[in-house]
Design a protein around this motif. Structure first.
Motif, PDB file in Angstrom:
ATOM      1  N   ASN A   1       0.855  -1.183   0.000  1.00 49.38           N
ATOM      2  CA  ASN A   1       0.000   0.000   0.000  1.00 49.38           C
ATOM      3  C   ASN A   1       0.895   1.239   0.000  1.00 49.38           C
ATOM      4  OD1 ASN A   1       0.282   1.152   2.925  1.00 49.38           O
ATOM      5  ND2 ASN A   1      -0.048  -1.056   3.210  1.00 49.38           N
TER       6      ASN A   1
ATOM      7  N   ASP B   1      -6.510   0.691   3.153  1.00 50.78           N
ATOM      8  CA  ASP B   1      -6.037  -0.544   3.763  1.00 50.78           C
ATOM      9  C   ASP B   1      -4.644  -0.408   4.371  1.00 50.78           C
ATOM     10  OD1 ASP B   1      -4.768  -0.270   1.346  1.00 50.78           O
ATOM     11  OD2 ASP B   1      -5.035  -2.345   0.715  1.00 50.78           O
TER      12      ASP B   1
ATOM     13  N   THR C   1       0.989  -5.735   3.709  1.00 51.72           N
ATOM     14  CA  THR C   1       0.226  -6.550   4.648  1.00 51.72           C
ATOM     15  C   THR C   1       0.150  -7.985   4.156  1.00 51.72           C
ATOM     16  OG1 THR C   1      -1.857  -5.978   3.567  1.00 51.72           O
ATOM     17  CG2 THR C   1      -1.198  -4.620   5.431  1.00 51.72           C
TER      18      THR C   1
ATOM     19  N   GLN D   1      -3.647   4.733   1.318  1.00 52.47           N
ATOM     20  CA  GLN D   1      -4.810   3.934   0.977  1.00 52.47           C
ATOM     21  C   GLN D   1      -5.574   3.525   2.239  1.00 52.47           C
ATOM     22  OE1 GLN D   1      -1.939   1.964  -2.280  1.00 52.47           O
ATOM     23  NE2 GLN D   1      -3.601   0.634  -1.654  1.00 52.47           N
TER      24      GLN D   1
END
Length: 328
Positions: free
Chosen positions: A224, A230, A262, A228
């Motif tokens: 990311n 997330d 992630t 963003q």
């Protein structure tokens, strides 16, 4: 004999060798002679495949004996020749221009296993040397490209511009892995000309903690850009959320980027280029985290944060690796 001995000695020290076959290919202009040279090299490294990281056809081929469209065609042909005769991963060359388009023209639908790129060495922007750290972001998801290598980035004694700041050097490796690149090269004048001892190069001893800190499969995590939804944190520049200081002249608090990655409930974030006033982060979800100094490996903070909790990281070394896990 010198090359085979070098490969063997490097392997004895737990490393593998990248072989770039043609450096100044204009010294061997005939195509038949070039193919004969590749055949001799393949014969020499037979049985040493596990000691060789990759074969790159040429270094900056456009200016070293492979000009124009004919040069691109030859690189692609030579890559296919090598790939059909060895299990060692194959790369073609770093092209000119510094864009995804030229990388794609050279590599897409070729036999290349790896796309080698020479990223920006421009230290004259408002970011003050952080652009070369983050330039590799653009390639990892470019259509049709194989996995990319930050293959000759800025470093101590590099041409055009050099970088001697350990935090920027180490950050370039961390950022590359987060961006999805499985390769980063420490580019020093000692490694190019051999006139100075490798251990005397700035930053040479500062990468040692990364292997213990970073997950080994980090380049395959979902990345990311730090802004963003997330991303694990909201990033503040002064009191403005979701922005970076290069877009706000005169800012006193913030960072250049806070990109991350992630995997399930696990995350890594990397605020870098932190201003003197530090950087404020806000946890998007409940989490347990550690803030680590990339240069020393020291744990700066070990904490649990509720969703919406805001906290400030001091400038410190100028960048931090944040490792954590969502707990809700």
């Amino acid at each position: 004999r010198q090359l085979s001995d070098l490969i063997d000695i490097v392997a004895e020290h737990g490393m593998r060798t990248q072989i770039t076959i043609f450096a100044d290919a204009q010294l061997m202009p005939g195509k038949d002679a070039r193919i004969e040279h590749m055949a001799a090299l393949l014969e020499l490294i037979a049985g040493r495949e596990g000691k060789v990281m990759m074969l790159e056809v040429a270094n900056e081929a456009w200016q070293n004996g492979f000009p124009g469209c004919e040069g691109i065609a030859d690189l692609r042909e030579f890559g296919k020749y090598l790939a059909g005769r060895t299990s060692i991963p194959v790369a073609l060359s770093a092209p000119p221009g510094g864009t995804n388009a030229v990388l794609q023209e050279l590599n897409c639908e070729s036999a290349a296993d790896i796309a080698t790129e020479h990223f920006s060495r421009d230290i004259g922007t408002v970011e003050g040397g952080w652009l070369p750290v983050r330039d590799c972001w653009r390639v990892a998801f470019a259509a049709g490209l194989p996995p990319a290598s930050s293959n000759e980035p800025i470093g101590p004694g590099s041409s055009v511009s050099a970088e001697n700041d350990p935090i920027k050097l180490v950050s370039a490796a961390v950022f590359a892995y987060i961006a999805g690149l499985p390769f980063y090269v420490y580019h020093s004048s000692a490694g190019v000309k051999g006139l100075e001892p490798f251990e005397s190069m700035p930053g040479a001893g500062d990468y040692m903690h990364l292997r213990a800190i970073l997950p080994p499969d980090l380049p395959s995590w979902a990345r990311n850009d730090g802004l963003q939804a997330d991303a694990p944190f909201r990033v503040y520049c002064d009191d403005r959320p979701d922005c970076y200081w290069p877009d706000h002249p005169g800012a006193t608090r913030g960072c250049v980027r806070a990109c991350g990655a992630t995997k399930g409930a696990e995350f890594v974030a990397f605020p870098m280029g932190i201003l003197d006033g530090g950087v404020e982060l806000e946890a998007r979800r409940a989490m347990a985290l550690q803030v680590l100094d990339p240069l020393s490996g020291a744990v700066v903070q070990d904490a649990t944060k509720k969703a919406g909790a805001r906290f400030v990281l001091a400038k410190g070394p100028g960048a931090y690796i944040i490792k954590g896990r969502y707990i809700e």
